[in-house]
Scaffold this motif. Structure first.
Motif, mmCIF file in Angstrom:
data_model
loop_
_atom_site.group_PDB
_atom_site.id
_atom_site.type_symbol
_atom_site.label_atom_id
_atom_site.label_comp_id
_atom_site.label_asym_id
_atom_site.label_seq_id
_atom_site.Cartn_x
_atom_site.Cartn_y
_atom_site.Cartn_z
ATOM 1 N N THR A 82 9.536 -6.136 -2.001
ATOM 2 C CA THR A 82 8.812 -5.303 -2.957
ATOM 3 C C THR A 82 8.011 -4.238 -2.222
ATOM 4 N N LEU A 83 8.174 -2.997 -2.643
ATOM 5 C CA LEU A 83 7.381 -1.904 -2.073
ATOM 6 C C LEU A 83 6.027 -1.861 -2.783
ATOM 7 N N PHE A 84 4.968 -1.835 -2.002
ATOM 8 C CA PHE A 84 3.619 -1.668 -2.523
ATOM 9 C C PHE A 84 3.161 -0.250 -2.204
ATOM 10 N N VAL A 85 2.466 0.362 -3.164
ATOM 11 C CA VAL A 85 1.861 1.673 -2.967
ATOM 12 C C VAL A 85 0.369 1.485 -3.200
ATOM 13 N N THR A 86 -0.421 1.794 -2.182
ATOM 14 C CA THR A 86 -1.861 1.616 -2.277
ATOM 15 C C THR A 86 -2.555 2.943 -2.551
ATOM 16 N N TYR A 87 -3.680 2.852 -3.272
ATOM 17 C CA TYR A 87 -4.525 4.028 -3.439
ATOM 18 C C TYR A 87 -5.977 3.598 -3.509
ATOM 19 N N CYS A 88 -6.852 4.556 -3.225
ATOM 20 C CA CYS A 88 -8.299 4.326 -3.294
ATOM 21 C C CYS A 88 -8.921 5.546 -3.958
ATOM 22 N N ALA A 89 -10.157 5.858 -3.619
ATOM 23 C CA ALA A 89 -10.880 6.941 -4.282
ATOM 24 C C ALA A 89 -10.263 8.311 -3.991
ATOM 25 N N GLY A 90 -9.835 8.543 -2.785
ATOM 26 C CA GLY A 90 -9.275 9.847 -2.450
ATOM 27 C C GLY A 90 -9.278 10.104 -0.970
ATOM 28 N N PRO A 91 -9.107 11.359 -0.582
ATOM 29 C CA PRO A 91 -8.966 11.704 0.827
ATOM 30 C C PRO A 91 -10.191 11.363 1.676
ATOM 31 N N HIS A 92 -11.328 11.201 1.044
ATOM 32 C CA HIS A 92 -12.561 10.870 1.760
ATOM 33 C C HIS A 92 -12.716 9.367 1.966
ATOM 34 N N CYS A 93 -11.750 8.584 1.515
ATOM 35 C CA CYS A 93 -11.827 7.124 1.541
ATOM 36 C C CYS A 93 -10.657 6.576 2.364
ATOM 37 N N ASN A 94 -10.912 5.554 3.170
ATOM 38 C CA ASN A 94 -9.818 4.973 3.959
ATOM 39 C C ASN A 94 -9.346 3.623 3.412
ATOM 40 N N GLY A 95 -9.752 3.295 2.199
ATOM 41 C CA GLY A 95 -9.355 2.017 1.598
ATOM 42 C C GLY A 95 -7.850 1.872 1.459
ATOM 43 N N ALA A 96 -7.165 2.941 1.081
ATOM 44 C CA ALA A 96 -5.711 2.867 0.932
ATOM 45 C C ALA A 96 -5.055 2.523 2.267
ATOM 46 N N ALA A 97 -5.548 3.118 3.349
ATOM 47 C CA ALA A 97 -5.006 2.821 4.680
ATOM 48 C C ALA A 97 -5.338 1.393 5.092
ATOM 49 N N ARG A 98 -6.538 0.935 4.764
ATOM 50 C CA ARG A 98 -6.905 -0.458 5.075
ATOM 51 C C ARG A 98 -5.989 -1.433 4.339
ATOM 52 N N GLY A 99 -5.754 -1.152 3.058
ATOM 53 C CA GLY A 99 -4.855 -2.002 2.280
ATOM 54 C C GLY A 99 -3.436 -1.946 2.810
ATOM 55 N N ALA A 100 -2.982 -0.750 3.155
ATOM 56 C CA ALA A 100 -1.624 -0.596 3.693
ATOM 57 C C ALA A 100 -1.471 -1.354 5.012
ATOM 58 N N LEU A 101 -2.493 -1.296 5.842
ATOM 59 C CA LEU A 101 -2.451 -2.029 7.108
ATOM 60 C C LEU A 101 -2.341 -3.535 6.864
ATOM 61 N N ARG A 102 -3.125 -4.046 5.934
ATOM 62 C CA ARG A 102 -3.065 -5.488 5.637
ATOM 63 C C ARG A 102 -1.686 -5.880 5.129
ATOM 64 N N LEU A 103 -1.112 -5.064 4.260
ATOM 65 C CA LEU A 103 0.226 -5.355 3.750
ATOM 66 C C LEU A 103 1.258 -5.314 4.872
ATOM 67 N N ALA A 104 1.175 -4.311 5.733
ATOM 68 C CA ALA A 104 2.112 -4.207 6.864
ATOM 69 C C ALA A 104 1.965 -5.407 7.795
ATOM 70 N N GLU A 105 0.735 -5.846 8.023
ATOM 71 C CA GLU A 105 0.518 -7.025 8.873
ATOM 72 C C GLU A 105 1.122 -8.280 8.258
ATOM 73 N N LEU A 106 1.263 -8.285 6.929
ATOM 74 C CA LEU A 106 1.888 -9.412 6.231
ATOM 75 C C LEU A 106 3.396 -9.227 6.085
ATOM 76 N N GLY A 107 3.925 -8.176 6.711
ATOM 77 C CA GLY A 107 5.366 -7.930 6.702
ATOM 78 C C GLY A 107 5.885 -7.307 5.418
ATOM 79 N N ARG A 108 5.002 -6.689 4.633
ATOM 80 C CA ARG A 108 5.399 -6.104 3.357
ATOM 81 C C ARG A 108 5.630 -4.602 3.478
ATOM 82 N N PRO A 109 6.651 -4.077 2.800
ATOM 83 C CA PRO A 109 6.860 -2.630 2.775
ATOM 84 C C PRO A 109 5.705 -1.964 2.023
#
Length: 133
Positions: A82-109
């Motif tokens: 399953t492909l996950f697409v993360t988002y957060c508040a916007g370009p000033h926020c790194n939450g989407a990248a943090r979430g994407a990193l956690r998913l990648a560490e769990l082996g998820r697309p």
């Protein structure tokens, strides 16, 4: 005298092509997410902000899973591919990248939705406060 833009030359086309093509493997944009959601999503859209921010307004169809709570057990009911697409508040926020990193560490697309809520609203798309999402 060269400007700040031209002082460093552009990369050769072959290198630029590879760089920009690779970006699409890491991110998508608000327009493509909106269009796909309107036709039936083939991905899971994760709002990685806090439950309070999610309740105040989120993208219709999104699931709230704050980046700090992305763990293997919360993903078990989705197939491994399953492909996950993360988002957060916007370009000033790194939450989407943090979430994407956690998913990648769990082996998820995973991809990030560039722009987050800010980009979504800039495109003229609506948010919802529907708790059922």
């Amino acid at each position: 005298m060269p400007s700040a833009v031209t002082a460093v030359p552009a990369a050769p086309s072959s290198i630029a092509r590879e760089h920009f093509a690779t970006e699409f493997t890491f991110e998508t944009d608000c327009w493509d997410v909106h269009d796909t959601l309107s036709r039936g999503a083939d991905f899971v859209l994760l709002d990685v902000r806090s439950p309070a921010l999610f309740a105040a307004g989120h993208i219709p169809g999104a699931i709230n899973l704050p980046h700090g709570k992305i763990v293997r057990s919360k993903l078990e009911h989705w197939p491994a591919d399953t492909l996950f697409v993360t988002y957060c508040a916007g370009p000033h926020c790194n939450g989407a990248a943090r979430g994407a990193l956690r998913l990648a560490e769990l082996g998820r697309p995973v991809k990030i939705m560039a722009g987050g809520i800010t980009g979504w609203l800039d495109e003229g798309f609506e948010l919802t406060t529907d708790a059922a999402e």
